[in-house]
Design an enzyme around this catalytic site. Structure first.
Site, mmCIF file in Angstrom:
data_model
loop_
_atom_site.group_PDB
_atom_site.id
_atom_site.type_symbol
_atom_site.label_atom_id
_atom_site.label_comp_id
_atom_site.label_asym_id
_atom_site.label_seq_id
_atom_site.Cartn_x
_atom_site.Cartn_y
_atom_site.Cartn_z
ATOM 1 N N ILE A 144 6.036 13.734 89.739
ATOM 2 C CA ILE A 144 5.105 14.864 89.804
ATOM 3 C C ILE A 144 3.813 14.508 90.530
ATOM 4 C CG2 ILE A 144 3.790 16.519 88.432
ATOM 5 C CD1 ILE A 144 6.752 16.965 88.160
ATOM 6 N N CYS A 145 3.301 13.310 90.329
ATOM 7 C CA CYS A 145 2.028 12.925 90.938
ATOM 8 C C CYS A 145 2.138 12.919 92.457
ATOM 9 C CB CYS A 145 1.590 11.559 90.424
ATOM 10 S SG CYS A 145 1.254 11.534 88.651
ATOM 11 N N ASN A 146 3.172 12.275 92.966
ATOM 12 C CA ASN A 146 3.403 12.271 94.410
ATOM 13 C C ASN A 146 3.609 13.696 94.924
ATOM 14 O OD1 ASN A 146 4.372 10.822 97.044
ATOM 15 N ND2 ASN A 146 6.033 12.224 96.542
#
Length: 210
Positions: A144-146
Site C-alpha cells: 500500500i505504501c508504494n
C-alpha cells in the site's frame, strides 16, 4: 507553505499504527510558516491513493508527505523511489479488504518508477544531527505504501503541479513493542520530532532554492 500529511489505519493484525497517532498529534501542531492538514488513509489498494489525491485537489498543498509503518526497520526512512507495481507475495498480509494483487501495474502507460521530490538527503541529515535514527530507503516495497507514493507522484506528473511529494516509513512505536518486545521501535515523541524536522527542512530548502 501548505503541507498535506497522511498516515494509515492499523493493518496486518495490529491494533495500532504509529502514523495514525502521528496524524492526531500533528493536528495540534503550530510550526511557523507551515499550514498543516492531516488525513488518515485506509489500508486498501487504490482507495488510499484516491482519498489522498482528493484531499490534494481540495487543499491545494505545496508539499505532500505520506507516512507509513515499516515494522522491523530500525530508523525513519524517507523513500527514494516508488515503482509501478502492486504485488503481495505469498505469506504476506492482504490489504484490509482482503485484496491480494500479484504482478499488477499501478498505472498502465506510466513510468516504471517515480522519484520522491522531497529533499530526502537533507531531511535525513537534519534528523541525524538531532539524534534521530534516519536513513534513505531505496525500496518502498510493493504494498500500500508504494502504491500511495506512486499514485501521488504520477498524479502530480500528469497534472504538471508545482508540488513536492514523497513517502516516509516509520518503525514500530514503543506501544507496539510492548506486545512484541523483539521488534525495533521508537517512542512516538521521537517520531513526532522527526516529522517536525522534515517539515522545517522542506521549508528551509524551498526558501534557499528560491
Amino acid at each position: 507553505m501548505k503541507f498535506l500529511i497522511s498516515g494509515f489505519e492499523p493493518f496486518g493484525g495490529d491494533t495500532v499504527n504509529p502514523t495514525g497517532a502521528l496524524m492526531e498529534a500533528l493536528a495540534y501542531e503550530v510550526i511557523e510558516g507551515a499550514v498543516i492538514k492531516t488525513v488518515l488513509l485506509p489500508v486498501n489498494f487504490d482507495e488510499c491513493a484516491d482519498m489522498l489525491i482528493a484531499e490534494m485537489q481540495a487543499f491545494q498543498p505545496d508539499v505532500v508527505i505520506a507516512c507509513g509503518l515499516a515494522k522491523g526497520r530500525t530508523a525513519i526512512t524517507p523513500e527514494r523511489i516508488a515503482i509501478n507495481v502492486k504485488d503481495i507475495p505469498p505469506g504476506s498480509y492482504a490489504d484490509n479488504q482482503g485484496q491480494r494483487p500479484v504482478d499488477e501495474l499501478i498505472a498502465a502507460g506510466s513510468p516504471d518508477g517515480l522519484f520522491s521530490t522531497l529533499p530526502i538527503r537533507k531531511m535525513v541529515n537534519e534528523m541525524m544531527a538531532a539524534g534521530i535514527p534516519a536513513t534513505i530507503s531505496n525500496t518502498a516495497g510493493t504494498y500500500i505504501c508504494n502504491n500511495t507514493m506512486y499514485r501521488v507522484l504520477d498524479y502530480i506528473r500528469l497534472q504538471q503541479l508545482p508540488v513536492q511529494a514523497g513517502f516516509v516509513h516509520f518503525p514500530a512505536s514503543t506501544e507496539m513493542a510492548v506486545q512484541a518486545p523483539s521488534i525495533p521501535s521508537l517512542p512516538l515523541p521521537v517520531m513526532l520530532d522527526a516529522l517536525r524536522s522534515m517539515i522545517r527542512t522542506v521549508m528551509s530548502e524551498t526558501e534557499t532554492n528560491k
